[in-house]
Design an enzyme around this catalytic site. Sequence first.
Site, PDB file in Angstrom:
ATOM      1  N   HIS A  74      -5.567   4.906  -4.387  1.00  0.00           N
ATOM      2  CA  HIS A  74      -4.752   4.231  -3.794  1.00  0.00           C
ATOM      3  C   HIS A  74      -4.992   2.627  -3.936  1.00  0.00           C
ATOM      4  CE1 HIS A  74      -1.339   3.403  -0.485  1.00  0.00           C
ATOM      5  NE2 HIS A  74      -1.492   2.407  -1.327  1.00  0.00           N
ATOM      6  N   GLU A  96       3.864   4.463   6.391  1.00  0.00           N
ATOM      7  CA  GLU A  96       2.649   3.334   6.605  1.00  0.00           C
ATOM      8  C   GLU A  96       3.730   2.451   7.670  1.00  0.00           C
ATOM      9  OE1 GLU A  96       2.799   0.538   3.291  1.00  0.00           O
ATOM     10  OE2 GLU A  96       0.969  -0.408   4.139  1.00  0.00           O
ATOM     11  N   ASP A 105      -6.111  -0.168  -1.290  1.00  0.00           N
ATOM     12  CA  ASP A 105      -4.823  -0.676  -1.515  1.00  0.00           C
ATOM     13  C   ASP A 105      -4.821  -1.868  -2.155  1.00  0.00           C
ATOM     14  OD1 ASP A 105      -2.027  -0.404  -0.949  1.00  0.00           O
ATOM     15  OD2 ASP A 105      -2.123  -0.926   1.100  1.00  0.00           O
TER      16      ASP A 105
HETATM   17  N1  HPA Z   1       2.612  -0.803   0.907  1.00  0.00           N
HETATM   18  C1  HPA Z   1       3.757  -0.900   0.153  1.00  0.00           C
HETATM   19  N2  HPA Z   1       3.761  -1.675  -0.765  1.00  0.00           N
HETATM   20  C2  HPA Z   1       2.589  -2.115  -1.329  1.00  0.00           C
HETATM   21  C3  HPA Z   1       1.519  -2.008  -0.807  1.00  0.00           C
HETATM   22  C4  HPA Z   1       1.379  -1.344   0.531  1.00  0.00           C
HETATM   23  O1  HPA Z   1       0.468  -1.146   1.022  1.00  0.00           O
HETATM   24  N3  HPA Z   1       0.656  -2.837  -1.433  1.00  0.00           N
HETATM   25  C5  HPA Z   1       1.342  -3.220  -2.609  1.00  0.00           C
HETATM   26  N4  HPA Z   1       2.495  -2.981  -2.552  1.00  0.00           N
HETATM   27 ZN    ZN Z   2      -0.314   0.790  -1.236  1.00  0.00          ZN
END
Ligand code: HPA
Ligand code: ZN
Length: 339
Positions: free
Chosen positions: A18, A201, A279
Site C-alpha cells: 500500500h 479508512e 501509504d
Molecule cells: N487515502 C485515500 N487516498 C489517498 C491516500 C489515502 O490514504 N493516500 C493517497 N491518496
Molecule cells: Zn492509501
Amino acid sequence: MTATLEKFIAGLPKAELHLHIEGTFEPELMFEIAQRNKRQIRFNSVEEVKQAYRFNNLQEFLDIYYEGANVLIEERDFYDLTRAYLQRVHAQNVQHVEIFFDPQTHTDRGISFDTVIKGIYRALEEGEKQFGISFKLIMCFLRHLPEEAAFKTLEEALPFKDWIYGVGLDSSELGHPPSKFERVFAKAREAGFTLMAHAGEEGPSAYIWEALTQLNVARIDHGNRCLDDERLVQELAARQMALTLCPLSNRALKVVQTLDNYPIQKMMDKGLLITINSDDPAYFGGYINENYLGIAQPLHLSKETLAELAKNSFRASFLPEEEKEKRIARVEAYLANWD
Ligand code: HPA
Ligand code: ZN
C-alpha cells in the site's frame, strides 16, 4: 532493546502493498524538480514544507498532496520519483512492491497518461534488475471525480494493460462510496485487471461491505473500520481477504489518536490477514521500517509477530504461489538465524 528491534526490522525481508508513488515525493526532490521545470511552489524551504505537513483529516492531506504533485511534468520526473522510492526501500530490505499511481492527478493538468506511466515503469524495471525488487503497478481512480472520468481513465490504460496489474480506488472517501464505481470496476474486471479499493479508512464499515460485494475486490486498503462490525470481521477472516494497514498514516490523519493501542494484535487474533505499509511516506513521517517500528515499540510486539507480519506481506501480495512460498521461507530463515 530498541536498537536490536530496529536492527531486526531493518533486516526483515518484506513486501510493501500500500504505497502511493506520489506520496513518496520528498520535499528535497520536490524543490529540485520544481526548479528544473520552472514551477513555483508556495514554500521557501524544506523546513517550511515539513511544517505544513500537519493534518487533521484525509482531505487536509490530499489538498497538499495534489499540490505537491503539480510540479511533476516530464517522464523523467516520474522516473526520478519512483527511482528515489526504490532506492530508499531497497535499503530497508523491501523485496517486492505493489505501488499505486493516480493518473488523473496528472492527466487533469494536461500531462499525458504515457508520460506518467513510462517514467514510473522504467524505474520499476530498472529497480527489479538492479535491486532485485519485484513489482506490480496498480492504477487508482480518484473517487472524488465522476464515474465518467474513471471510465475515460480506464480506456487510457488499456494500451498499457501489460504494465498495469490492477486497479484501485483512492482519494476522498466520505461521500464517495465504492458503489459509485461498481460499473467501472466491472469493466476493469472484464478487461482482466485485479481489483482493490481503499475502504474503511475514514468511511464506515458499510463501505468495506460494498467493496467486497459490489466491486469484488481482491484486497482492502486500510479497512480499519471493519472492527465496528463483527459479521464483517468474520467474513474478511473467512475469505482471508488481506487488509493493508498503514499505522503512521492513520496517526497523521487522525484515523487513530495514538499508536499505543493500535489494534494489530486484536485483528490478528480474530484471524484477519493483516499487513503493514507506509501509504504516503514522505508525508507521514516514515517508510515501511518506521511503520513496523512505530507499532512494535508501543505494543511490545515480539520478533515472531513482526516476522508473521512480514510473511503476511508476501501472502497478501499478488506474487505467484510458488514465489510467495520462496519469500515466506526467507522470512522464516531470517527469524531462525536471529541470534
Ligand atoms: N487515502 C485515500 N487516498 C489517498 C491516500 C489515502 O490514504 N493516500 C493517497 N491518496
Ligand atoms: Zn492509501
